[in-house]
Design a protein around this motif. Structure first.
Motif, PDB file in Angstrom:
ATOM      1  N   VAL A 129       0.819  -1.326  -0.011  1.00 56.91           N
ATOM      2  CA  VAL A 129       0.058   0.025  -0.016  1.00 56.91           C
ATOM      3  C   VAL A 129       0.826   1.295   0.097  1.00 56.91           C
ATOM      4  O   VAL A 129       0.692   2.428  -0.728  1.00 56.91           O
ATOM      5  N   GLN A 130       1.995   1.266   0.818  1.00 57.23           N
ATOM      6  CA  GLN A 130       2.982   2.556   0.703  1.00 57.23           C
ATOM      7  C   GLN A 130       3.359   2.467  -0.343  1.00 57.23           C
ATOM      8  O   GLN A 130       3.509   3.838  -0.948  1.00 57.23           O
ATOM      9  N   ILE A 131       4.095   1.582  -0.832  1.00 57.49           N
ATOM     10  CA  ILE A 131       4.781   1.806  -2.197  1.00 57.49           C
ATOM     11  C   ILE A 131       3.787   2.100  -3.343  1.00 57.49           C
ATOM     12  O   ILE A 131       4.365   2.899  -4.158  1.00 57.49           O
ATOM     13  N   ARG A 132       2.839   1.597  -3.452  1.00 56.43           N
ATOM     14  CA  ARG A 132       1.810   1.951  -4.616  1.00 56.43           C
ATOM     15  C   ARG A 132       1.578   3.702  -4.457  1.00 56.43           C
ATOM     16  O   ARG A 132       1.439   4.275  -5.296  1.00 56.43           O
ATOM     17  N   ALA A 133       1.163   3.966  -3.165  1.00 59.64           N
ATOM     18  CA  ALA A 133       1.020   5.385  -2.943  1.00 59.64           C
ATOM     19  C   ALA A 133       2.214   6.084  -3.248  1.00 59.64           C
ATOM     20  O   ALA A 133       2.062   7.336  -3.920  1.00 59.64           O
ATOM     21  N   MET A 134       3.511   5.830  -2.943  1.00 62.58           N
ATOM     22  CA  MET A 134       4.691   6.601  -3.402  1.00 62.58           C
ATOM     23  C   MET A 134       4.667   6.700  -4.802  1.00 62.58           C
ATOM     24  O   MET A 134       5.155   7.603  -5.444  1.00 62.58           O
ATOM     25  N   ILE A 135       4.642   5.547  -5.649  1.00 58.91           N
ATOM     26  CA  ILE A 135       4.461   5.380  -7.134  1.00 58.91           C
ATOM     27  C   ILE A 135       3.509   6.347  -7.642  1.00 58.91           C
ATOM     28  O   ILE A 135       3.870   7.015  -8.577  1.00 58.91           O
ATOM     29  N   GLU A 188      13.741  -9.533  -1.731  1.00 59.43           N
ATOM     30  CA  GLU A 188      12.224  -9.721  -1.594  1.00 59.43           C
ATOM     31  C   GLU A 188      11.642  -8.196  -1.591  1.00 59.43           C
ATOM     32  O   GLU A 188      10.599  -8.094  -2.082  1.00 59.43           O
ATOM     33  N   ALA A 189      12.286  -7.152  -0.948  1.00 59.76           N
ATOM     34  CA  ALA A 189      11.581  -5.955  -1.249  1.00 59.76           C
ATOM     35  C   ALA A 189      11.619  -5.337  -2.742  1.00 59.76           C
ATOM     36  O   ALA A 189      10.600  -4.786  -3.009  1.00 59.76           O
ATOM     37  N   ASN A 190      12.735  -5.741  -3.299  1.00 61.56           N
ATOM     38  CA  ASN A 190      12.718  -5.142  -4.831  1.00 61.56           C
ATOM     39  C   ASN A 190      11.490  -5.881  -5.604  1.00 61.56           C
ATOM     40  O   ASN A 190      10.904  -5.455  -6.234  1.00 61.56           O
ATOM     41  N   ARG A 191      11.324  -7.388  -5.184  1.00 65.68           N
ATOM     42  CA  ARG A 191      10.083  -8.120  -5.611  1.00 65.68           C
ATOM     43  C   ARG A 191       8.738  -7.444  -5.447  1.00 65.68           C
ATOM     44  O   ARG A 191       8.034  -7.230  -6.485  1.00 65.68           O
ATOM     45  N   LEU A 192       8.459  -7.110  -4.256  1.00 66.06           N
ATOM     46  CA  LEU A 192       7.281  -6.141  -3.826  1.00 66.06           C
ATOM     47  C   LEU A 192       7.250  -4.793  -4.617  1.00 66.06           C
ATOM     48  O   LEU A 192       6.218  -4.518  -5.065  1.00 66.06           O
ATOM     49  N   ILE A 193       8.319  -4.082  -4.689  1.00 69.70           N
ATOM     50  CA  ILE A 193       8.343  -2.698  -5.384  1.00 69.70           C
ATOM     51  C   ILE A 193       7.975  -3.254  -7.000  1.00 69.70           C
ATOM     52  O   ILE A 193       7.055  -2.149  -7.397  1.00 69.70           O
ATOM     53  N   ASN A 194       8.650  -4.127  -7.624  1.00 68.19           N
ATOM     54  CA  ASN A 194       8.447  -4.520  -9.005  1.00 68.19           C
ATOM     55  C   ASN A 194       6.867  -4.889  -9.068  1.00 68.19           C
ATOM     56  O   ASN A 194       6.208  -4.325 -10.084  1.00 68.19           O
ATOM     57  N   GLN A 195       6.332  -5.508  -8.172  1.00 68.58           N
ATOM     58  CA  GLN A 195       4.860  -5.725  -8.116  1.00 68.58           C
ATOM     59  C   GLN A 195       4.014  -4.619  -8.198  1.00 68.58           C
ATOM     60  O   GLN A 195       3.104  -4.394  -9.130  1.00 68.58           O
ATOM     61  N   ALA A 196       4.300  -3.708  -7.118  1.00 69.25           N
ATOM     62  CA  ALA A 196       3.581  -2.570  -6.917  1.00 69.25           C
ATOM     63  C   ALA A 196       3.563  -1.499  -8.156  1.00 69.25           C
ATOM     64  O   ALA A 196       2.648  -0.942  -8.834  1.00 69.25           O
ATOM     65  N   TYR A 197       4.887  -1.489  -8.721  1.00 65.51           N
ATOM     66  CA  TYR A 197       4.958  -0.697 -10.017  1.00 65.51           C
ATOM     67  C   TYR A 197       4.267  -1.078 -11.070  1.00 65.51           C
ATOM     68  O   TYR A 197       3.778  -0.310 -11.769  1.00 65.51           O
ATOM     69  N   GLN A 198       4.158  -2.666 -11.371  1.00 57.96           N
ATOM     70  CA  GLN A 198       3.520  -3.242 -12.719  1.00 57.96           C
ATOM     71  C   GLN A 198       1.879  -2.748 -12.263  1.00 57.96           C
ATOM     72  O   GLN A 198       1.268  -2.553 -13.267  1.00 57.96           O
ATOM     73  N   GLU A 199       1.507  -2.751 -11.018  1.00 58.94           N
ATOM     74  CA  GLU A 199       0.110  -2.628 -10.780  1.00 58.94           C
ATOM     75  C   GLU A 199      -0.234  -1.516 -11.175  1.00 58.94           C
ATOM     76  O   GLU A 199      -1.302  -1.041 -11.521  1.00 58.94           O
ATOM     77  N   VAL A 200       0.554  -0.310 -10.615  1.00 53.38           N
ATOM     78  CA  VAL A 200       0.165   1.020 -10.617  1.00 53.38           C
ATOM     79  C   VAL A 200       0.107   1.437 -12.191  1.00 53.38           C
ATOM     80  O   VAL A 200      -0.465   2.092 -12.887  1.00 53.38           O
ATOM     81  N   GLN A 201       1.297   0.883 -13.153  1.00 54.14           N
ATOM     82  CA  GLN A 201       1.407   1.227 -14.478  1.00 54.14           C
ATOM     83  C   GLN A 201       0.380   0.687 -14.917  1.00 54.14           C
ATOM     84  O   GLN A 201      -0.481   1.454 -15.966  1.00 54.14           O
TER      85      GLN A 201
END
Length: 276
Positions: A60-66, A90-103
């Motif tokens: 939730v936080q990463i998605r909001a940041m992006i 693991e953090a990079n994997r989740l950040i990539n997931q959030a980035y792909q979702e927001v994109q």
């Protein structure tokens, strides 16, 4: 709600990099609505450990940041309390997931939408990372040394415990040698590295860090002018020699004596009279 808060901060510093940490709680940083009770909180569930155990909070936080970064593209994400490379992966994997979702979401609304991927960095504050620094190459864009936690973990001293407060000292030669090691390895692998914590905002500490090769120091605004003043009076080669001298010391008081002598020699005695 997070998106709006982050947009406000990023917008205020448009055109300049803004570093935001992922949720950094535990130890001496408690949340009233998320109590954590542990026998030894400083060695427990804090920083990235907590958020990786609760990816729903992290995502939730990463998605909001992006999302907040779409119009300013000046966001840098910092991961706190990293103790091994697996946590970075693991953090990079989740950040990539959030980035792909927001994109995907934003492109559905506007096919021309551009979603920049923020740079990702780590806090170096757990001594175990001293032996994995070279493995950060290609996994992070930058890093920052948290001198407060690094000092307490290297010296096994709770900095909030009055009974051992006299043992907590960032001028300890072991701490300074660890920081110099980080400087050497990150420079060798072209990983930008900055320093935050009380040492970076202390005029003497800032001189030592500059002599080690650091060019980015984070500090409270009340320390900024004093640090600028002593650095402007200093010579870069002399600072390098000062660092080599103090790294061979055996006690913090020996380091402070040499630093204070240098401060007197450059005509900055006012810093010492002010208690620094």
């Amino acid at each position: 709600e997070q998106v709006l808060l982050y947009q406000h901060v990023l917008g205020d510093f448009a055109g300049k990099p803004v570093v935001m940490r992922t949720l950094d709680v535990g130890g001496d940083k408690q949340l009233p609505y998320f109590p954590i009770t542990e026998d030894n909180p400083f060695l427990g569930w804090r920083g990235i450990r907590l958020t990786l155990d609760h990816p729903e909070i992290f995502l939730v936080q990463i998605r909001a940041m992006i999302k907040a970064n779409v119009f300013t593209n000046n966001l840098h994400i910092m991961l706190p309390m990293i103790s091994d490379i697996g946590e970075v992966d693991e953090a990079n994997r989740l950040i990539n997931q959030a980035y792909q979702e927001v994109q995907s979401e934003l492109k559905e609304a506007d096919a021309a939408a551009n979603v920049p991927r923020p740079k990702v960095g780590v806090m170096l504050e757990v001594p175990s990372m001293l032996f994995q620094l070279h493995q950060l190459k290609g996994k992070v864009d930058f890093c920052s040394i948290g001198t407060n936690d690094l000092t307490q973990y290297l010296l096994a001293v709770d900095r909030n415990n009055d009974k051992v407060a006299n043992l907590y000292d960032a001028y300890h030669p072991s701490v300074l040698n660890a920081i110099q090691t980080i400087a050497n390895v990150t420079q060798a692998h072209d990983i930008p590295c900055s320093v935050c914590g009380e040492l970076a905002g202390d005029p003497g500490g800032a001189m030592l860090l500059t002599g080690m090769g650091f060019t980015q120091l984070s500090m409270n605004t009340q320390n900024l002018l004093r640090v600028k003043w002593v650095l402007k009076k200093s010579d870069s080669e002399a600072l390098k020699n000062l660092v080599q001298d103090v790294l061979n010391c055996t006690r913090p008081d020996q380091v402070k004596f040499r630093v204070n002598r240098y401060i007197l020699n450059i005509g900055a005695a006012g810093i010492l009279r002010a208690g620094k």
